[in-house]
Design a protein around this motif. Structure first.
Motif, short mmCIF file in Angstrom:
data_model
loop_
_atom_site.label_atom_id
_atom_site.label_comp_id
_atom_site.label_asym_id
_atom_site.label_seq_id
_atom_site.Cartn_x
_atom_site.Cartn_y
_atom_site.Cartn_z
N GLU A 1 116.33 50.11 33.48
CA GLU A 1 117.68 49.32 33.29
C GLU A 1 118.20 49.82 32.21
O GLU A 1 119.56 50.12 32.03
N LYS A 2 117.50 50.49 31.00
CA LYS A 2 118.09 51.27 30.00
C LYS A 2 118.97 52.38 30.45
O LYS A 2 120.26 52.71 29.87
N GLY A 3 118.56 53.09 31.39
CA GLY A 3 119.22 54.33 31.76
C GLY A 3 120.45 53.87 32.73
O GLY A 3 121.51 54.64 32.39
N GLU A 4 120.45 52.74 33.47
CA GLU A 4 121.55 52.16 34.25
C GLU A 4 122.65 51.94 33.24
O GLU A 4 123.88 52.05 33.51
N GLU A 5 122.26 51.14 32.25
CA GLU A 5 123.18 50.68 31.44
C GLU A 5 124.00 51.88 30.53
O GLU A 5 125.17 51.96 30.27
N ALA A 6 123.28 52.80 30.12
CA ALA A 6 123.76 54.04 29.73
C ALA A 6 124.94 54.63 30.68
O ALA A 6 125.80 54.96 30.35
N GLU B 1 98.88 48.12 37.22
CA GLU B 1 100.01 48.45 38.33
C GLU B 1 101.06 47.40 37.77
O GLU B 1 102.37 48.12 37.74
N LEU B 2 101.09 46.20 37.29
CA LEU B 2 101.89 45.52 36.83
C LEU B 2 102.38 46.03 35.65
O LEU B 2 103.84 46.08 35.32
N ASP B 3 101.85 46.18 34.73
CA ASP B 3 102.16 47.16 33.38
C ASP B 3 103.12 48.44 33.77
O ASP B 3 104.09 48.71 33.29
N ARG B 4 102.68 49.00 34.85
CA ARG B 4 103.42 50.30 35.14
C ARG B 4 104.49 49.85 35.68
O ARG B 4 105.72 50.69 35.25
N ILE B 5 104.75 48.92 36.59
CA ILE B 5 106.27 48.77 36.95
C ILE B 5 107.13 48.26 36.12
O ILE B 5 108.32 48.43 36.12
N THR B 6 106.45 47.20 35.22
CA THR B 6 107.33 46.42 34.04
C THR B 6 107.86 47.90 33.32
O THR B 6 108.96 47.86 32.92
N THR B 7 107.04 48.62 32.91
CA THR B 7 107.58 49.68 32.09
C THR B 7 108.69 50.80 32.76
O THR B 7 109.62 51.03 32.12
N PHE B 8 108.24 50.85 34.05
CA PHE B 8 109.48 51.63 34.95
C PHE B 8 110.69 50.85 34.86
O PHE B 8 111.69 51.49 34.82
N LYS B 9 110.69 49.58 35.24
CA LYS B 9 111.82 48.51 35.34
C LYS B 9 112.57 48.72 34.08
O LYS B 9 113.94 48.96 34.00
N THR B 10 111.85 48.62 33.05
CA THR B 10 112.63 48.44 31.50
C THR B 10 113.35 49.98 31.21
O THR B 10 114.47 49.96 30.68
#
Length: 347
Positions: free
Chosen positions: A270-275, A258-267
């Motif tokens: 963040e990339k989409g928000e910056e764009a 679950e932690l790996d999944r959350i980390t992947t989603f957050k990354t």
């Protein structure tokens, strides 16, 4: 009279003895083997009898045919045969008029399954035939032909086989030839006669086999590898994790996934928000530039329109022209006000 009767009795006994000797000879000849086949280097003689049916254009009747063929096998499959056929037929148009045919030729044969008792084959060849009869029926005495067809051989013994053939003869007097007969093979790599087994030979073979079994070395028994002793039930139970340990391992694995999944989603977020923010900033900058360009154009246009009446008055224009200019200036101001209202408010 008594002499003749005694001679007749003596002749009858002698004939019976001859027939018995012939029968015994045939049994001894064909009892050596019980299975035959076509083999390399084998010769054969085939007497046959059958029928000869013409295509119809010659107006000749179907007649019996007598055939004698001799063959040689180059291999188990490929062989060659030379044949002589003789037939006497009659005309359908002229009564009491016979036509005799003497046919001779050579054929190539290809045998399928030559090692079996039933051996089918195909054949093709060429040759010639002589016809003799009334000139009204026979226009040419000697003619050539080609033929093709097939047949089958059924081996009763190595030295005797039944045979059936069919041929289509293509010539001036084309016809179908079908025959039945026997084939007597001799020679060949596999056609040599084998002596019939006797009691003495069977006894000697059994004694030899028994001697070989006695002299053969006995196999040394090998020890089976020892299997490791099975673990005691208590030890196996001690090695298995308890239910609480299994639950803790499952929780740990689930938490990690679950932690790996959350980390992947957050990354990715963040990339989409910056764009998205970069795109919005670029759009606002472009909007500011467009608004500044529009205001500069309107200001220059107002300056030109304000200067136009003063220049015209100095030149002494008439009052009618001044009124027209005022009307045009008023319309222009209305247009400018409408455009200003359409512009978005400054950011």
């Amino acid at each position: 009279m008594l002499f003749c009767h005694g001679y007749a009795n003596t002749g009858g006994v002698f004939l019976k003895k001859m027939c018995a000797c012939a029968a015994v000879s045939l049994v001894l000849t064909f009892s050596g083997t019980v299975f035959g086949a076509v083999s390399e280097g084998q010769f054969s003689v085939s007497p046959m009898i059958g029928g000869y049916t013409y295509d119809g254009g010659q107006h000749l009747s179907t007649a019996p045919v007598y055939s004698l063929r001799g063959g040689y096998s180059f291999t188990d499959h490929i062989g060659v045969e030379a044949g002589l056929d003789y037939s006497i037929t009659s005309s359908k148009l002229v009564t009491d008029k016979d036509v005799s045919i003497f046919k001779y030729g050579v054929e190539g044969l290809y045998h399928f399954m030559p090692d079996k008792k039933l051996v089918p084959f195909v054949a093709a060849g060429l040759g010639g035939y002589n016809m003799s009869g009334p000139s009204a029926l026979v226009s040419r005495k000697t003619m050539g032909f080609i033929d093709y067809g097939g047949g089958v051989k059924y081996f009763l013994y190595d030295r005797l086989a039944l045979r059936a053939d069919v041929r289509h003869v293509v010539a001036n007097a084309s016809a179908f030839e079908y025959t039945l007969g026997v084939t007597i093979p001799f020679g060949g790599t596999k056609g040599e006669a084998r002596p019939a087994p006797t009691f003495a030979s069977v006894k000697a073979a059994l004694a030899k086999k028994r001697q070989e079994q006695v002299e053969a070395p006995q196999p040394i028994p090998q020890e089976k590898p020892r299997q490791p002793a099975a673990a005691a039930p208590e030890e196996s139970k001690a090695r298995e994790p308890s239910p609480s340990e299994q639950l803790a391992r499952m929780k740990e694995q689930f938490t990690k996934e679950e932690l790996d999944r959350i980390t992947t989603f957050k990354t990715e977020w963040e990339k989409g928000e910056e764009a998205r923010l970069a795109a919005e900033k670029s759009a606002r900058e472009q909007e500011r530039l467009n608004q500044a360009t529009t205001r500069n154009e309107l200001s220059r246009e107002e300056g030109r329109m304000d200067a136009a009446p003063a220049v015209k008055q100095t030149k002494g224009k008439s009052a009618t022209a001044g009124a027209a200019k005022k009307s045009a200036l008023k319309k222009w101001h209305k247009t400018v006000d409408r455009k200003k209202r359409l512009l978005p408010p400054p950011l």
